[in-house]
Scaffold this active site. Structure first.
Site, PDB file in Angstrom:
ATOM      1  N   GLU A  61      56.204  28.261  48.223  1.00  0.00           N
ATOM      2  CA  GLU A  61      57.368  28.794  48.935  1.00  0.00           C
ATOM      3  C   GLU A  61      56.973  30.061  49.703  1.00  0.00           C
ATOM      4  OE1 GLU A  61      56.967  28.021  45.796  1.00  0.00           O
ATOM      5  OE2 GLU A  61      58.832  27.570  44.768  1.00  0.00           O
ATOM      6  N   SER A 177      25.580  -0.978  22.598  1.00  0.00           N
ATOM      7  CA  SER A 177      26.638  -1.160  23.611  1.00  0.00           C
ATOM      8  C   SER A 177      26.147  -0.736  24.989  1.00  0.00           C
ATOM      9  CB  SER A 177      27.879  -0.346  23.214  1.00  0.00           C
ATOM     10  OG  SER A 177      27.582   1.026  23.154  1.00  0.00           O
ATOM     11  N   GLU A 276      36.165   9.287  24.451  1.00  0.00           N
ATOM     12  CA  GLU A 276      35.241   8.204  24.824  1.00  0.00           C
ATOM     13  C   GLU A 276      34.890   7.308  23.649  1.00  0.00           C
ATOM     14  OE1 GLU A 276      32.059   8.214  27.417  1.00  0.00           O
ATOM     15  OE2 GLU A 276      32.775   9.859  28.663  1.00  0.00           O
TER      16      GLU A 276
HETATM   17  N1  LIG Z   1      32.015   0.351  24.579  1.00  0.00           N
HETATM   18  C1  LIG Z   1      32.404   1.603  24.483  1.00  0.00           C
HETATM   19  O1  LIG Z   1      33.136   2.108  25.335  1.00  0.00           O
HETATM   20  C2  LIG Z   1      31.927   2.431  23.329  1.00  0.00           C
HETATM   21  C3  LIG Z   1      32.170   3.809  23.327  1.00  0.00           C
HETATM   22  C4  LIG Z   1      31.753   4.548  22.238  1.00  0.00           C
HETATM   23  C5  LIG Z   1      31.106   3.918  21.190  1.00  0.00           C
HETATM   24  N2  LIG Z   1      30.854   2.587  21.239  1.00  0.00           N
HETATM   25  C6  LIG Z   1      30.181   1.918  20.120  1.00  0.00           C
HETATM   26  O2  LIG Z   1      30.992   2.110  18.987  1.00  0.00           O
HETATM   27  C7  LIG Z   1      30.180   2.098  17.829  1.00  0.00           C
HETATM   28  C8  LIG Z   1      30.571   3.277  16.958  1.00  0.00           C
HETATM   29  O3  LIG Z   1      31.892   3.055  16.527  1.00  0.00           O
HETATM   30  P1  LIG Z   1      32.663   3.932  15.466  1.00  0.00           P
HETATM   31  O4  LIG Z   1      34.051   3.444  15.449  1.00  0.00           O
HETATM   32  O5  LIG Z   1      31.888   4.026  14.208  1.00  0.00           O
HETATM   33  O6  LIG Z   1      32.518   5.359  16.152  1.00  0.00           O
HETATM   34  P2  LIG Z   1      33.427   6.645  16.272  1.00  0.00           P
HETATM   35  O7  LIG Z   1      34.832   6.293  16.418  1.00  0.00           O
HETATM   36  O8  LIG Z   1      32.756   7.454  17.288  1.00  0.00           O
HETATM   37  O9  LIG Z   1      33.182   7.380  14.878  1.00  0.00           O
HETATM   38  C9  LIG Z   1      33.826   7.021  13.711  1.00  0.00           C
HETATM   39  C10 LIG Z   1      33.637   8.142  12.714  1.00  0.00           C
HETATM   40  O10 LIG Z   1      34.301   9.319  13.170  1.00  0.00           O
HETATM   41  C11 LIG Z   1      34.884  10.017  12.062  1.00  0.00           C
HETATM   42  N3  LIG Z   1      36.309  10.077  12.341  1.00  0.00           N
HETATM   43  C12 LIG Z   1      36.862  10.976  13.164  1.00  0.00           C
HETATM   44  N4  LIG Z   1      38.181  10.780  13.284  1.00  0.00           N
HETATM   45  C13 LIG Z   1      38.485   9.732  12.511  1.00  0.00           C
HETATM   46  C14 LIG Z   1      39.694   9.048  12.214  1.00  0.00           C
HETATM   47  N5  LIG Z   1      40.860   9.439  12.714  1.00  0.00           N
HETATM   48  N6  LIG Z   1      39.641   7.991  11.397  1.00  0.00           N
HETATM   49  C15 LIG Z   1      38.483   7.582  10.857  1.00  0.00           C
HETATM   50  N7  LIG Z   1      37.299   8.206  11.108  1.00  0.00           N
HETATM   51  C16 LIG Z   1      37.290   9.268  11.919  1.00  0.00           C
HETATM   52  C17 LIG Z   1      34.453   9.248  10.824  1.00  0.00           C
HETATM   53  O11 LIG Z   1      33.203   9.773  10.433  1.00  0.00           O
HETATM   54  P3  LIG Z   1      32.922  10.924   9.316  1.00  0.00           P
HETATM   55  O12 LIG Z   1      32.623  10.210   8.085  1.00  0.00           O
HETATM   56  O13 LIG Z   1      31.739  11.642   9.873  1.00  0.00           O
HETATM   57  O14 LIG Z   1      34.116  11.796   9.220  1.00  0.00           O
HETATM   58  C18 LIG Z   1      34.225   7.848  11.363  1.00  0.00           C
HETATM   59  O15 LIG Z   1      33.318   7.102  10.591  1.00  0.00           O
HETATM   60  C19 LIG Z   1      28.760   2.132  18.307  1.00  0.00           C
HETATM   61  O16 LIG Z   1      28.266   0.822  18.203  1.00  0.00           O
HETATM   62  C20 LIG Z   1      28.870   2.516  19.752  1.00  0.00           C
HETATM   63  O17 LIG Z   1      27.810   2.005  20.502  1.00  0.00           O
HETATM   64  C21 LIG Z   1      31.252   1.835  22.281  1.00  0.00           C
END
Ligand SMILES: NC(=O)c1ccc[n+]([C@@H]2O[C@H](COP(=O)([O-])OP(=O)(O)OC[C@H]3O[C@@H](n4cnc5c(N)ncnc54)[C@H](OP(=O)(O)O)[C@@H]3O)[C@@H](O)[C@H]2O)c1
Length: 348
Positions: A61, A177, A276
């Site tokens: 403004e 991945s 991510e």
């Molecule tokens: N295609 C894609 O876009 C993409 C992107 C990213 C990853 N990926 C793939 O995903 C895979 C990893 O998956 P992910 O699910 O294990 O990974 P993540 O979601 O990055 O990590 C999971 C870990 O985060 C912690 N955490 C934080 N907040 C949480 C919540 N609210 N609930 C439960 N746990 C929580 C826990 O670990 P703590 O025990 O340490 O607390 C849990 O084991 C890999 O294979 C990767 O290559 C793919």
């Protein structure tokens, strides 16, 4: 009385569309919103235009009033995309500037959500200025969504992004991945990263992929804007992890509560965060209704198996599914980017 009706509704709408165009010239990120203003004469012609160029510079403004030069603002209508502020910050209140200039009528789109800055509409009314709100409110809300959500909800704007195969898989059976999508989609992700204050992943992704989480150009060079890397989860980030050499200092947030993580980031000054993944963390944000924009990069490939882009969302029966609205679809090389929203949860 006829004067009071002029300029008419069609002229006002055209002026508001112009004000939105002007607003979009301002910086999309930062503490302040994009705002545009058109000053109309009673005959509907434009007397001046202005827009806001970012924090510390004149509001739209004031910019428009300054364009009048020696001209008098008496009897003009100000068409503004956001309610004129009533706050003395780095600049004075726009409400009092409009009153002092003699503006007769103010038509604005979106109410100012600020605790200190709102109230401009009421002050204008008290001073006898005619005030109308809500013209093209949807378009104006869309323009400043990234600013409005944090201002109204006191949490960062949340974008969740994942890349998946056409059958919705985010990784192969062994957890790999890289790469599901092609170069154009991956480059787009870098630009999206640079457009957020922080980028957040779970410890699972750090341990599986050792990502650097930097925003890079297509030659691999670091872009000027680097989001703060954030890891959520309790397991430690290894000493040699790539994240340890990110240009911004790593923030690790223990625990598993997305809302607590957003709260901590808010207190650090983060106003937008790109989640991510991986699937566990992304699902937690979705489950808790904390996602404003979904960016899904879909590659024309099939992976099958158990590693889906999202895990359990608590959808036990189809009536509970999370129905989204597609806001945009773009072809990036051979991949598709779908931008989607959950209007029931993320309307600012
Ligand atoms: N295609 C894609 O876009 C993409 C992107 C990213 C990853 N990926 C793939 O995903 C895979 C990893 O998956 P992910 O699910 O294990 O990974 P993540 O979601 O990055 O990590 C999971 C870990 O985060 C912690 N955490 C934080 N907040 C949480 C919540 N609210 N609930 C439960 N746990 C929580 C826990 O670990 P703590 O025990 O340490 O607390 C849990 O084991 C890999 O294979 C990767 O290559 C793919």
């Amino acid at each position: 009385m006829t004067d009071h009706l002029a300029p008419d509704a069609v002229v006002l709408e055209t002026a508001m569309r112009r004000a939105l165009e002007l607003a979009a010239r301002g910086p999309a990120r930062g503490d302040n919103p994009q705002v545009g203003c058109v000053l109309l004469r009673p005959d509907g012609s434009t007397a001046a235009e202005g827009w806001h160029r970012g924090a510390g510079t004149p509001h739209a403004e004031i910019d428009a009033l300054a364009q009048l030069g020696e001209g008098d603002a008496t009897g003009l209508t100000a068409v503004v995309t956001l309610e004129p502020c009533d706050h003395t910050g780095r600049t004075g209140p726009c409400s009092t500037a409009l009153i002092a200039a003699g503006v007769a009528r103010v038509v604005y789109a979106v109410d100012d959500p600020g605790e200190q800055s709102s109230g401009g509409g009421a002050r204008l009314l008290e001073a006898g200025v005619a005030v109308e709100r809500g013209l093209l409110v949807d378009e104006a809300t869309e323009l400043v969504r990234r600013w409005l959500v944090p201002a109204r909800r006191h949490r960062p704007f949340v974008t969740v992004k994942w890349a998946s195969s056409l059958d919705g898989r985010a990784a192969a059976a062994d957890g790999t991945s890289r790469w599901i999508t092609g170069a154009a989609a991956r480059q787009h992700v870098h630009e999206v990263r640079a457009d957020h204050d922080a980028i957040l992943v779970g410890t699972g992704t750090v341990l599986a992929d050792d990502p650097s989480l930097t925003a890079r150009g297509d030659g691999g060079e670091l872009l000027a804007d680097q989001p703060v890397p954030v890891v959520v989860g309790d397991r430690p980030v290894p000493a040699g992890a790539r994240l340890r050499s990110h240009p911004r200092e790593l923030v690790q947030l223990g625990g598993h509560d997305p809302e607590a993580a957003l709260d901590a980031l808010w207190r650090l000054g983060v106003r937008s965060v790109l989640v991510e993944g991986g699937p566990t963390v992304a699902s937690a944000f979705v489950r808790d209704g904390l996602v404003d924009d979904y960016l899904v990069y879909l590659a024309p490939t099939l992976i099958g198996g158990a590693l889906t882009a999202l895990d359990d969302l608590g959808v036990a029966t189809i009536d509970d599914q999370r129905r989204l609205r597609v806001a945009d679809v773009t072809l990036l090389g051979t991949d598709l980017l779908v931008v989607a929203r959950d209007d029931t949860r993320s309307t600012p």
